[in-house]
Motif scaffolding. Structure first.
Motif, short mmCIF file in Angstrom:
data_model
loop_
_atom_site.label_atom_id
_atom_site.label_comp_id
_atom_site.label_asym_id
_atom_site.label_seq_id
_atom_site.Cartn_x
_atom_site.Cartn_y
_atom_site.Cartn_z
N ASP A 17 80.99 -76.09 -8.10
CA ASP A 17 79.91 -75.39 -8.45
C ASP A 17 80.20 -73.82 -9.00
N LEU A 18 81.39 -73.26 -8.85
CA LEU A 18 81.46 -72.03 -9.18
C LEU A 18 81.51 -71.94 -10.90
N ASP A 19 81.57 -73.16 -11.50
CA ASP A 19 81.88 -73.13 -12.90
C ASP A 19 80.51 -72.83 -13.24
N GLN A 20 79.39 -72.89 -12.78
CA GLN A 20 78.23 -72.37 -13.60
C GLN A 20 78.00 -70.94 -13.37
N THR A 21 78.61 -70.01 -12.32
CA THR A 21 78.64 -68.83 -12.57
C THR A 21 79.16 -68.33 -13.70
N ASP A 22 80.33 -68.79 -13.80
CA ASP A 22 81.24 -68.42 -14.88
C ASP A 22 80.37 -68.67 -16.23
N THR A 23 79.98 -70.02 -16.52
CA THR A 23 79.00 -70.04 -17.73
C THR A 23 78.05 -69.10 -17.88
N ASP A 24 77.23 -68.72 -16.86
CA ASP A 24 76.31 -67.81 -16.95
C ASP A 24 76.48 -66.60 -17.28
N LEU A 25 77.61 -65.96 -16.60
CA LEU A 25 78.17 -64.61 -16.78
C LEU A 25 78.69 -64.82 -18.59
N PHE A 26 79.45 -65.93 -18.98
CA PHE A 26 79.72 -66.06 -20.44
C PHE A 26 78.46 -65.92 -21.22
N GLU A 27 77.39 -66.48 -20.90
CA GLU A 27 76.28 -66.68 -21.77
C GLU A 27 75.55 -65.30 -22.11
N LEU A 28 75.80 -64.56 -20.86
CA LEU A 28 75.44 -62.87 -20.87
C LEU A 28 76.32 -62.04 -21.76
N GLY A 29 77.23 -62.50 -21.86
CA GLY A 29 78.18 -61.76 -23.01
C GLY A 29 79.46 -60.90 -22.20
N ALA A 30 79.50 -61.21 -20.84
CA ALA A 30 80.42 -60.59 -19.92
C ALA A 30 81.53 -61.10 -19.93
N TYR A 31 82.91 -60.62 -19.74
CA TYR A 31 84.26 -61.07 -19.60
C TYR A 31 84.26 -61.44 -18.13
N ARG A 32 84.70 -62.77 -17.87
CA ARG A 32 84.72 -63.17 -16.43
C ARG A 32 85.93 -63.28 -15.61
N LEU A 33 85.90 -62.87 -14.34
CA LEU A 33 87.10 -62.92 -13.61
C LEU A 33 86.62 -63.43 -12.16
N LEU A 34 87.36 -64.35 -11.60
CA LEU A 34 87.37 -64.73 -10.16
C LEU A 34 87.93 -63.70 -9.35
N SER A 35 87.22 -63.27 -8.29
CA SER A 35 87.85 -62.01 -7.43
C SER A 35 88.86 -62.66 -6.53
N GLY A 36 90.25 -62.33 -6.71
CA GLY A 36 91.16 -62.80 -5.72
C GLY A 36 91.00 -64.45 -5.62
N SER A 37 90.82 -64.63 -4.22
CA SER A 37 90.76 -65.98 -4.15
C SER A 37 89.11 -66.62 -4.07
N GLY A 38 88.45 -65.75 -4.61
CA GLY A 38 87.08 -66.33 -4.76
C GLY A 38 86.32 -66.13 -3.37
N PRO A 39 84.92 -66.47 -3.16
CA PRO A 39 84.32 -67.22 -4.46
C PRO A 39 83.58 -66.19 -5.29
N THR A 40 83.65 -64.76 -5.07
CA THR A 40 82.82 -63.82 -5.91
C THR A 40 83.31 -64.07 -7.42
N PHE A 41 82.63 -63.96 -8.21
CA PHE A 41 82.69 -63.68 -9.57
C PHE A 41 82.42 -62.46 -10.26
N LEU A 42 83.07 -61.73 -11.02
CA LEU A 42 82.90 -60.45 -11.51
C LEU A 42 82.60 -60.51 -13.03
N GLY A 43 81.72 -59.87 -13.72
CA GLY A 43 81.50 -60.02 -15.10
C GLY A 43 81.80 -58.23 -15.53
N LEU A 44 82.92 -58.39 -16.48
CA LEU A 44 83.18 -56.91 -16.95
C LEU A 44 82.38 -56.62 -18.35
N VAL A 45 81.58 -55.66 -18.32
CA VAL A 45 80.80 -55.36 -19.44
C VAL A 45 80.82 -53.85 -19.85
N GLU A 46 80.39 -53.45 -21.03
CA GLU A 46 80.86 -52.20 -21.51
C GLU A 46 80.18 -50.93 -20.97
#
Ligand code: C5P
Length: 300
Positions: free
Chosen positions: A235-264
């Motif tokens: 299910d976490l794949d969707q978070t990855d996709t959503d952040l991607f669509e919004l132009g963020a670089y994605r990274l799972l934090s450690g062992s998860g499940p928190t996702f991070l998006g790096l932006v400018e």
């Protein structure tokens, strides 16, 4: 009464090797402390007690409220190291999601060590604090140090590295926490033939950080545990996709499940936060890094 603040961490790079004889995995990681905080307040008491209260709308129900709490274990370890038997009342104001892969428990342990060292006037050396921290968990020494650091061993051997940039993160927690040992087990299952060498070109990463270019860092973010965590939690794949669509670089934090998006920029981070909320996500925060390790904020 003393309050010490400790920050969450992300692993900008997390390279994992095959399990050692003691079951832990050798790591090469680049930690960065980010601006989500737990504040740990300690005061004199005859018996140990711990309370946990959320800051904001965080769900803290997963945090233990008895002596198994890592902040109490930290206090006992510190007392034992000095041969004293004392207790304290510990209050944790939580801003770091529980079981999120952001090392919130490690932050509490680090803050507890620093706060109780002050409360009991023990004057423990930094070297000893780092050694005690390593006994409490792989990420606890970094929570003491903060900033940006190289982590080796099982993550507990830390060495500061230069990181002159200001990075902006959109932090996307997930309501269902994950167990770190389970993610490592899944990693072993998915990587049965891993060579004994852990690869991470640390010098390349210091160059990336020095460039202060979020696209360059974004392209270099990498977490070996991400595939294992996503295998357990598709299910976490969707978070990855959503952040991607919004132009963020994605990274799972450690062992998860928190996702991070790096932006400018900070402004972009707030926009992406709002856009993720519009897509139905809750509890999203904006954070910057690097920030300081466990430090005193209040002394009464
Ligand atoms: O050290 P910490 O308490 O954070 O580790 C929690 C669990 O995560 C360990 O018991 C182990 O199963 C796993 N772990 C690991 N290798 C590491 C760090 C943690 O296998 N380097």
């Amino acid at each position: 009464m003393i309050t010490v603040r400790a920050a969450a961490k992300v692993n900008l790079r997390l390279a994992v090797g095959p399990p050692r004889a003691d079951g832990f995995h050798p790591l090469l990681t680049i930690y960065q402390a980010i601006s989500l905080y737990d504040d740990v307040t300690v005061s004199e008491a005859d018996a140990w007690s711990v309370t946990v209260e959320p800051t904001g709308d965080l769900d803290c129900s997963g945090a233990p409220l008895d002596e198994s709490n890592i902040a109490v274990r930290a206090g006992r370890l510190l007392g034992g190291h000095h041969g004293i038997e004392r207790a304290a009342a510990i209050r944790i104001a939580k801003g770091i999601p529980v079981a999120g892969g952001l090392a919130g428990g490690s932050a509490d342990a680090a803050a507890s060590l620093v706060a109780l060292d002050r409360l009991w006037e023990l004057d423990t050396s930094d070297e000893d604090l780092l050694r005690l921290a390593a006994q409490l968990g792989s990420d606890v020494p970094f929570a003491l140090l903060g900033g940006t650091a190289l982590g080796t061993g099982r993550g507990e051997v830390v060495e500061p590295i230069e990181d002159p940039g200001t990075w902006w993160w959109v932090v996307v927690p997930n309501a269902t926490g994950m167990s770190t040992p389970e993610v490592y087990r899944e990693f072993d299952r998915l990587n049965p033939d891993l060579g004994s060498h852990v690869h991470l070109r640390v010098h390349d990463m210091t160059g990336v950080l020095r460039a202060r270019d979020f696209r360059l860092l974004g392209r270099n973010l990498e977490n070996d545990l991400q595939a294992a965590a996503l295998s357990l939690r598709p299910d976490l794949d969707q978070t990855d996709t959503d952040l991607f669509e919004l132009g963020a670089y994605r990274l799972l934090s450690g062992s998860g499940p928190t996702f991070l998006g790096l932006v400018e920029t900070q402004e972009r981070a707030h926009e992406v936060r709002q856009q993720m909320m519009d897509r139905g996500y809750r509890g999203i925060q904006v954070a910057t890094g690097p920030v300081a390790g466990a430090h005193l904020v209040k002394y009464i």
